[in-house]
Design a protein around this motif. Structure first.
Motif, PDB file in Angstrom:
ATOM      1  N   GLN A 177       0.841  -1.200   0.000  1.00  0.00           N
ATOM      2  CA  GLN A 177       0.000   0.000   0.000  1.00  0.00           C
ATOM      3  C   GLN A 177       0.874   1.247   0.000  1.00  0.00           C
ATOM      4  N   LEU A 178       0.285   2.312  -0.511  1.00  0.00           N
ATOM      5  CA  LEU A 178       1.002   3.579  -0.568  1.00  0.00           C
ATOM      6  C   LEU A 178       1.146   4.162   0.824  1.00  0.00           C
ATOM      7  N   LEU A 179       2.352   4.582   1.164  1.00  0.00           N
ATOM      8  CA  LEU A 179       2.587   5.245   2.440  1.00  0.00           C
ATOM      9  C   LEU A 179       2.540   6.761   2.244  1.00  0.00           C
ATOM     10  N   LEU A 180       3.377   7.250   1.348  1.00  0.00           N
ATOM     11  CA  LEU A 180       3.311   8.673   1.054  1.00  0.00           C
ATOM     12  C   LEU A 180       3.947   8.965  -0.300  1.00  0.00           C
ATOM     13  N   ARG A 181       3.660  10.139  -0.819  1.00  0.00           N
ATOM     14  CA  ARG A 181       4.177  10.576  -2.120  1.00  0.00           C
ATOM     15  C   ARG A 181       4.755  11.976  -1.963  1.00  0.00           C
ATOM     16  N   HIS A 182       5.757  12.306  -2.721  1.00  0.00           N
ATOM     17  CA  HIS A 182       6.482  13.549  -2.458  1.00  0.00           C
ATOM     18  C   HIS A 182       5.647  14.767  -2.786  1.00  0.00           C
ATOM     19  N   ILE A 183       4.739  14.678  -3.744  1.00  0.00           N
ATOM     20  CA  ILE A 183       4.003  15.885  -4.141  1.00  0.00           C
ATOM     21  C   ILE A 183       2.998  16.298  -3.067  1.00  0.00           C
ATOM     22  N   SER A 184       2.651  15.387  -2.179  1.00  0.00           N
ATOM     23  CA  SER A 184       1.675  15.718  -1.153  1.00  0.00           C
ATOM     24  C   SER A 184       2.309  16.388   0.053  1.00  0.00           C
ATOM     25  N   ARG A 185       3.611  16.188   0.216  1.00  0.00           N
ATOM     26  CA  ARG A 185       4.348  16.782   1.333  1.00  0.00           C
ATOM     27  C   ARG A 185       3.637  16.516   2.667  1.00  0.00           C
ATOM     28  N   GLU A 186       3.194  15.291   2.840  1.00  0.00           N
ATOM     29  CA  GLU A 186       2.418  14.966   4.032  1.00  0.00           C
ATOM     30  C   GLU A 186       3.229  14.085   4.968  1.00  0.00           C
ATOM     31  N   SER A 187       2.723  13.946   6.179  1.00  0.00           N
ATOM     32  CA  SER A 187       3.307  13.040   7.153  1.00  0.00           C
ATOM     33  C   SER A 187       2.268  11.957   7.432  1.00  0.00           C
ATOM     34  N   ILE A 188       2.636  10.717   7.201  1.00  0.00           N
ATOM     35  CA  ILE A 188       1.739   9.593   7.414  1.00  0.00           C
ATOM     36  C   ILE A 188       2.342   8.673   8.476  1.00  0.00           C
ATOM     37  N   LYS A 189       1.594   8.391   9.517  1.00  0.00           N
ATOM     38  CA  LYS A 189       2.053   7.514  10.606  1.00  0.00           C
ATOM     39  C   LYS A 189       3.378   8.009  11.173  1.00  0.00           C
ATOM     40  N   GLY A 190       3.600   9.311  11.135  1.00  0.00           N
ATOM     41  CA  GLY A 190       4.815   9.901  11.674  1.00  0.00           C
ATOM     42  C   GLY A 190       5.990   9.906  10.718  1.00  0.00           C
ATOM     43  N   PHE A 191       5.805   9.322   9.535  1.00  0.00           N
ATOM     44  CA  PHE A 191       6.863   9.278   8.531  1.00  0.00           C
ATOM     45  C   PHE A 191       6.810  10.515   7.639  1.00  0.00           C
ATOM     46  N   THR A 192       7.978  11.000   7.254  1.00  0.00           N
ATOM     47  CA  THR A 192       8.097  12.058   6.275  1.00  0.00           C
ATOM     48  C   THR A 192       9.198  11.691   5.288  1.00  0.00           C
ATOM     49  N   ALA A 193       9.139  12.298   4.128  1.00  0.00           N
ATOM     50  CA  ALA A 193      10.186  12.082   3.126  1.00  0.00           C
ATOM     51  C   ALA A 193      10.305  13.356   2.316  1.00  0.00           C
ATOM     52  N   ASP A 194      11.513  13.829   2.168  1.00  0.00           N
ATOM     53  CA  ASP A 194      11.761  15.047   1.404  1.00  0.00           C
ATOM     54  C   ASP A 194      12.546  14.717   0.148  1.00  0.00           C
ATOM     55  N   LEU A 195      12.084  15.255  -0.940  1.00  0.00           N
ATOM     56  CA  LEU A 195      12.777  15.062  -2.206  1.00  0.00           C
ATOM     57  C   LEU A 195      13.947  16.040  -2.269  1.00  0.00           C
ATOM     58  N   ASN A 196      15.147  15.508  -2.452  1.00  0.00           N
ATOM     59  CA  ASN A 196      16.348  16.320  -2.595  1.00  0.00           C
ATOM     60  C   ASN A 196      16.874  16.119  -4.006  1.00  0.00           C
ATOM     61  N   LYS A 197      16.556  17.064  -4.873  1.00  0.00           N
ATOM     62  CA  LYS A 197      16.924  16.893  -6.279  1.00  0.00           C
ATOM     63  C   LYS A 197      18.432  16.975  -6.478  1.00  0.00           C
ATOM     64  N   GLY A 198      19.096  17.761  -5.640  1.00  0.00           N
ATOM     65  CA  GLY A 198      20.546  17.894  -5.773  1.00  0.00           C
ATOM     66  C   GLY A 198      21.257  16.583  -5.489  1.00  0.00           C
ATOM     67  N   GLU A 199      20.780  15.872  -4.464  1.00  0.00           N
ATOM     68  CA  GLU A 199      21.381  14.586  -4.115  1.00  0.00           C
ATOM     69  C   GLU A 199      20.621  13.422  -4.726  1.00  0.00           C
ATOM     70  N   THR A 200      19.603  13.694  -5.495  1.00  0.00           N
ATOM     71  CA  THR A 200      18.706  12.674  -6.077  1.00  0.00           C
ATOM     72  C   THR A 200      18.337  11.629  -5.028  1.00  0.00           C
ATOM     73  N   SER A 201      17.792  12.128  -3.920  1.00  0.00           N
ATOM     74  CA  SER A 201      17.418  11.220  -2.842  1.00  0.00           C
ATOM     75  C   SER A 201      15.993  11.501  -2.382  1.00  0.00           C
TER      76      SER A 201
END
Lengths: 114, 108
Positions: free
Chosen positions: B45-69
């Motif tokens: 199942q989907l946890l999160l997607r970068h375009i939503s910039r949301e926090s799900i179940k305490g998880f976050t993820a940031d897109l870093n284009k410079g480091e491609t991470s």
């Protein structure tokens, strides 16, 4: 929970036999996908279909075949030409035209070749 | 070539510890990135997607284009976070390209 269903849950096949895995969805999604999941290799795309009566090969299509005669159904046949078919198979679907691009997954079918 | 790399096959932490699951990608253009999760005996199942910039179940993820991470982070891990996590990107045709997956084990 409905949405996408796959059957059977477990499937055993003798070498040299073809088997067909079922995938049905009631989400009115246009696009459907088949993935193979192996430990340490993630999910690899086998076939996908963006619309009824049309489908394209994914990254590992050799030894597999599909059909898309109905919007709701996207069965996968594992043929005897597939050299290493024992794996967990996942079906997914997605609505077309959505910018969100989220795929919804079925519960999977575990295929074991005896 | 489009590729998603998750360098850790297994990540083991204690309950309450911070957790970071690494994801690096290669993609020509602007990628759309996701984290999917598969709990034991449950479907992917989907946890999160970068375009939503949301926090799900305490998880976050940031897109870093410079480091491609697109690393997945949580400040305080819980036992129920134990699962298989997959990073993925969507190509221009709408197909998902998955990483190899990281198994997260949170110990009591």
């Amino acid at each position: 929970d409905g949405g996408i269903t796959q059957s059977p849950k477990y499937l055993f096949r003798k070498e040299g036999q073809n088997v067909t895995l079922s995938c049905e969805q009631n989400l009115n999604h246009d696009a459907m996908y088949w993935y193979r999941q192996d430990p340490g290799q993630g999910l690899r795309l086998i076939y996908y279909s963006q619309i009824v009566n049309d489908f394209q090969k994914g990254d590992i299509a050799e030894g597999y075949s599909v059909s898309r005669e109905k919007k709701e159904s996207f069965p996968l046949t594992v043929t005897s030409a597939q050299k290493n078919p024992t794996a967990f198979y996942l079906c997914a679907s997605k609505t077309s035209g959505s910018f969100l691009n989220e795929q919804f997954f079925g519960p999977g079918t575990r295929l074991t070749v005896l | 070539a489009q590729r998603v790399t998750q360098p850790e096959k297994l990540l083991s932490v204690f309950k309450g510890a911070p957790v970071e699951l690494k994801c690096n990608y290669s993609y020509s253009g602007s990628p759309e990135l996701f984290w999917y999760v598969q709990y034991s005996r449950q479907r992917l199942q989907l946890l999160l997607r970068h375009i939503s910039r949301e926090s799900i179940k305490g998880f976050t993820a940031d897109l870093n284009k410079g480091e491609t991470s697109f690393h997945l982070k949580k400040p305080f891990a819980q036992e129920e976070d134990s699962a298989m996590y997959y990073c993925a990107l969507t190509d221009q045709g709408g197909k998902l390209i998955f990483g190899q997956g990281t198994e997260l084990s949170v110990k009591p």
